[in-house]
Design an enzyme around this catalytic site. Structure first.
Site, PDB file in Angstrom:
ATOM      1  N   HIS A  33       3.807  -3.678   4.434  1.00  0.00           N
ATOM      2  CA  HIS A  33       3.020  -4.365   5.455  1.00  0.00           C
ATOM      3  C   HIS A  33       3.915  -4.356   6.687  1.00  0.00           C
ATOM      4  O   HIS A  33       4.968  -4.999   6.690  1.00  0.00           O
ATOM      5  CB  HIS A  33       2.738  -5.809   5.045  1.00  0.00           C
ATOM      6  CG  HIS A  33       1.635  -5.960   4.053  1.00  0.00           C
ATOM      7  ND1 HIS A  33       1.706  -5.471   2.784  1.00  0.00           N
ATOM      8  CD2 HIS A  33       0.422  -6.557   4.165  1.00  0.00           C
ATOM      9  CE1 HIS A  33       0.581  -5.763   2.147  1.00  0.00           C
ATOM     10  NE2 HIS A  33      -0.228  -6.422   2.956  1.00  0.00           N
ATOM     11  N   TRP A  49      -8.395 -14.907   2.718  1.00  0.00           N
ATOM     12  CA  TRP A  49      -8.315 -14.364   4.076  1.00  0.00           C
ATOM     13  C   TRP A  49      -9.650 -13.845   4.578  1.00  0.00           C
ATOM     14  O   TRP A  49      -9.849 -13.658   5.771  1.00  0.00           O
ATOM     15  CB  TRP A  49      -7.281 -13.229   4.122  1.00  0.00           C
ATOM     16  CG  TRP A  49      -5.905 -13.727   3.833  1.00  0.00           C
ATOM     17  CD1 TRP A  49      -5.039 -14.255   4.743  1.00  0.00           C
ATOM     18  CD2 TRP A  49      -5.240 -13.790   2.566  1.00  0.00           C
ATOM     19  NE1 TRP A  49      -3.881 -14.638   4.114  1.00  0.00           N
ATOM     20  CE2 TRP A  49      -3.970 -14.368   2.790  1.00  0.00           C
ATOM     21  CE3 TRP A  49      -5.582 -13.424   1.268  1.00  0.00           C
ATOM     22  CZ2 TRP A  49      -3.056 -14.576   1.747  1.00  0.00           C
ATOM     23  CZ3 TRP A  49      -4.675 -13.627   0.250  1.00  0.00           C
ATOM     24  CH2 TRP A  49      -3.437 -14.206   0.488  1.00  0.00           C
ATOM     25  N   GLU A 103       2.286  -6.436  11.174  1.00  0.00           N
ATOM     26  CA  GLU A 103       0.912  -6.955  11.178  1.00  0.00           C
ATOM     27  C   GLU A 103       0.872  -8.175  12.085  1.00  0.00           C
ATOM     28  O   GLU A 103       0.837  -9.325  11.644  1.00  0.00           O
ATOM     29  CB  GLU A 103       0.450  -7.321   9.764  1.00  0.00           C
ATOM     30  CG  GLU A 103      -1.042  -7.690   9.729  1.00  0.00           C
ATOM     31  CD  GLU A 103      -1.521  -8.177   8.376  1.00  0.00           C
ATOM     32  OE1 GLU A 103      -0.722  -8.252   7.446  1.00  0.00           O
ATOM     33  OE2 GLU A 103      -2.725  -8.498   8.264  1.00  0.00           O
ATOM     34  N   HIS A 130      -5.257   0.388   0.455  1.00  0.00           N
ATOM     35  CA  HIS A 130      -4.603  -0.913   0.689  1.00  0.00           C
ATOM     36  C   HIS A 130      -5.504  -2.060   0.238  1.00  0.00           C
ATOM     37  O   HIS A 130      -6.535  -2.336   0.853  1.00  0.00           O
ATOM     38  CB  HIS A 130      -4.263  -1.083   2.181  1.00  0.00           C
ATOM     39  CG  HIS A 130      -3.405  -2.287   2.438  1.00  0.00           C
ATOM     40  ND1 HIS A 130      -2.080  -2.191   2.776  1.00  0.00           N
ATOM     41  CD2 HIS A 130      -3.683  -3.608   2.394  1.00  0.00           C
ATOM     42  CE1 HIS A 130      -1.576  -3.404   2.926  1.00  0.00           C
ATOM     43  NE2 HIS A 130      -2.530  -4.287   2.699  1.00  0.00           N
ATOM     44  N   GLN A 152       5.279 -11.308  -0.816  1.00  0.00           N
ATOM     45  CA  GLN A 152       4.413 -11.920   0.214  1.00  0.00           C
ATOM     46  C   GLN A 152       5.161 -12.897   1.124  1.00  0.00           C
ATOM     47  O   GLN A 152       4.902 -12.976   2.321  1.00  0.00           O
ATOM     48  CB  GLN A 152       3.251 -12.645  -0.485  1.00  0.00           C
ATOM     49  CG  GLN A 152       2.421 -13.564   0.389  1.00  0.00           C
ATOM     50  CD  GLN A 152       1.249 -12.856   1.043  1.00  0.00           C
ATOM     51  OE1 GLN A 152       0.349 -12.370   0.371  1.00  0.00           O
ATOM     52  NE2 GLN A 152       1.271 -12.790   2.357  1.00  0.00           N
ATOM     53  N   HIS A 192      -5.598  -6.082  -2.154  1.00  0.00           N
ATOM     54  CA  HIS A 192      -4.894  -7.207  -2.803  1.00  0.00           C
ATOM     55  C   HIS A 192      -5.736  -7.692  -3.972  1.00  0.00           C
ATOM     56  O   HIS A 192      -6.577  -8.578  -3.823  1.00  0.00           O
ATOM     57  CB  HIS A 192      -4.655  -8.342  -1.804  1.00  0.00           C
ATOM     58  CG  HIS A 192      -3.678  -7.973  -0.738  1.00  0.00           C
ATOM     59  ND1 HIS A 192      -2.344  -8.264  -0.820  1.00  0.00           N
ATOM     60  CD2 HIS A 192      -3.843  -7.271   0.413  1.00  0.00           C
ATOM     61  CE1 HIS A 192      -1.713  -7.784   0.246  1.00  0.00           C
ATOM     62  NE2 HIS A 192      -2.606  -7.178   1.015  1.00  0.00           N
ATOM     63  N   ASP A 221      -8.373  -3.920   2.017  1.00  0.00           N
ATOM     64  CA  ASP A 221      -7.424  -5.028   2.135  1.00  0.00           C
ATOM     65  C   ASP A 221      -7.857  -6.257   1.337  1.00  0.00           C
ATOM     66  O   ASP A 221      -7.139  -6.704   0.455  1.00  0.00           O
ATOM     67  CB  ASP A 221      -7.196  -5.388   3.619  1.00  0.00           C
ATOM     68  CG  ASP A 221      -5.876  -6.134   3.854  1.00  0.00           C
ATOM     69  OD1 ASP A 221      -5.123  -6.328   2.884  1.00  0.00           O
ATOM     70  OD2 ASP A 221      -5.603  -6.515   5.000  1.00  0.00           O
TER      71      ASP A 221
END
Ligand SMILES: [Zn+2]
Length: 429
Positions: free
Chosen positions: A212, A317, A215, A59, A154, A61, A311
């Protein structure tokens, strides 16, 4: 064609020692003590260190990787400021800049023995810049790193105006996996509807689905239940994944006692993202403050395939990270309190074998016939590799050495007693 490669004297994750591993024509030809070296073989002394199949990230991005500080840093470090920041950054993104950062990260990954990555890519930008950039990166790194892309709406499949059409366009362009974010839709009902639509799309196209899922810290979030139901109804067993599933941390125990067997029965895999879950969840709590990671040991005990993902690395983030899946395993181990001998081993498997199963990697493993992809770690066991974030002495892809690191060692220069520091030395009894 490569020269044959013979590694002498490896320790294997299952505890076997003194093993020689022979790679021929890109595959593992034999694993045995004292193998004969074929003519012209490159022979390397593994020094008794641990040979593992390569790390796999289930996982990630990659469209946002290494964008930390663009256009500004996330001052609060929260999920919401991160999402706002990503929204500010998106209009200024160029395909070249995305590709350049992704390629730099792929170099980091290869150097760390991380040779397969499943990355989500945002499809809510009508230009699909990131999709095109990452499809190009995927082709460019294919000779040494397997990049699997997930079409990720997203801003919500139903909530964002063109998301559904864009997601289909991304799949038409060659993106491998159907993604989604049901907890971000406007209502629980729309979230449920998005799971149904996405699973039907995956079934119709014969693709895996990776959502996702839940979450949040909301104990009433139920999208994982819907995903398990739809995966079973549509025959997606073995190719459906629920990522994050942090709400399970906060759910009522009685409900979870029904949910976990349902997930196991449906063949849905779960991916926890320990570094991100422990930093982003529980932010609305005072004390006691929830950890927020999903119920990893309980899911594993029920026979569910549970992997760990990185991630984020240096993006809106998360300002940290360095493509080190041993750091991910270490955080997962700590947050889930998996300190038993079996627990530590399971955390190592979560960033190797389990993730490979989730990605559906062909020929993965350390056995004759498997692809000759592996990493030599400066550790004697999987638990020690996690403890030390062990140096990657060698990274091998297709029987060819693609990266080397010097062993970690230090000469201590304290007055009067120069000595070497060895963090791998055992002090027993
Ligand atoms: Zn994610």
């Amino acid at each position: 064609m490569n020269r044959p490669l013979l590694l002498r004297g490896c320790t294997l994750p299952d505890g076997r020692t003194g093993c020689d591993v022979l790679a021929l024509d890109g595959r593992i030809a034999a694993i045995d003590p004292a193998l004969h070296a074929p003519d012209g073989a490159e022979v390397i002394d593994a020094g008794g260190w641990l040979l593992s199949p390569p790390f796999v990230d289930a996982h990630f991005h990659m469209d946002a990787v290494l964008s930390h500080g663009l256009p500004r840093v996330n001052r609060s470090g929260t999920l919401l400021e991160g999402i706002a920041l990503w929204g500010e950054l998106k209009p200024d993104l160029t395909a070249e800049a995305i590709a350049e950062r992704a390629l730099a990260y792929c170099d980091w990954a290869a150097a760390r023995g991380l040779l397969a990555i499943r990355s989500h890519v945002d499809v809510c930008d009508d230009r699909l810049l990131a999709v095109q950039a990452l499809l190009d990166v995927k082709r460019r790194v294919a000779p040494w790193l397997q990049l699997q892309l997930v079409a990720f709406p997203q801003d919500g499949l139903l909530r964002s105006p063109n998301a559904r059409a864009n997601l289909e366009r991304a799949l038409d362009l060659g993106v491998d996996v159907v993604g989604g974010i049901p907890h971000f839709e406007r209502t629980m009902a729309e979230g449920t509807e998005s799971v149904r639509l996405l699973c039907e799309l995956a079934a119709a196209r014969g693709l895996p689905v990776d959502l996702h899922c839940d979450e949040s810290d909301d104990p009433m979030s139920r999208h994982i239940e819907t995903l398990a139901f739809q995966a079973q109804r549509l025959g997606l067993q073995g190719r459906a994944t629920g990522s994050h599933v942090t709400s399970m941390h906060s759910m009522d125990n009685y409900y979870v006692s029904k949910l976990i067997p349902l997930i196991a029965e449906s063949g849905v895999s779960i991916v926890a993202n320990p570094l991100i879950n422990i930093t982003l969840q529980g932010r609305h709590d005072t004390y006691p403050r929830r950890r927020g990671m999903t119920r990893v040991p309980e899911l594993m005990a029920a026979g569910v395939t549970v992997g760990f993902g990185h991630d984020c690395v240096m993006d809106p983030w998360y300002a940290l990270g360095s493509a080190d899946m041993l750091e991910v395993a270490s955080m997962g181990l700590h947050v889930a309190q998996m300190t038993s001998q079996d627990g530590m081993r399971a955390c190592f498997d979560a960033v190797t074998q389990h993730n490979a199963r989730i990605l559906g990697l062909d020929g993965y493993g350390l056995a004759p016939g498997c692809r000759a992809d592996f990493v030599l770690l400066q550790a004697r066991s999987p638990a020690e590799a996690i403890r030390l974030r062990a140096a990657r002495l060698l990274v091998v892809h297709g029987g060819r050495v693609i990266a080397r690191s010097a062993p970690a060692e230090c000469e201590l220069l304290l007055s009067g007693r120069p000595s070497r520091v060895d963090f791998t030395r055992q002090h027993a009894g």
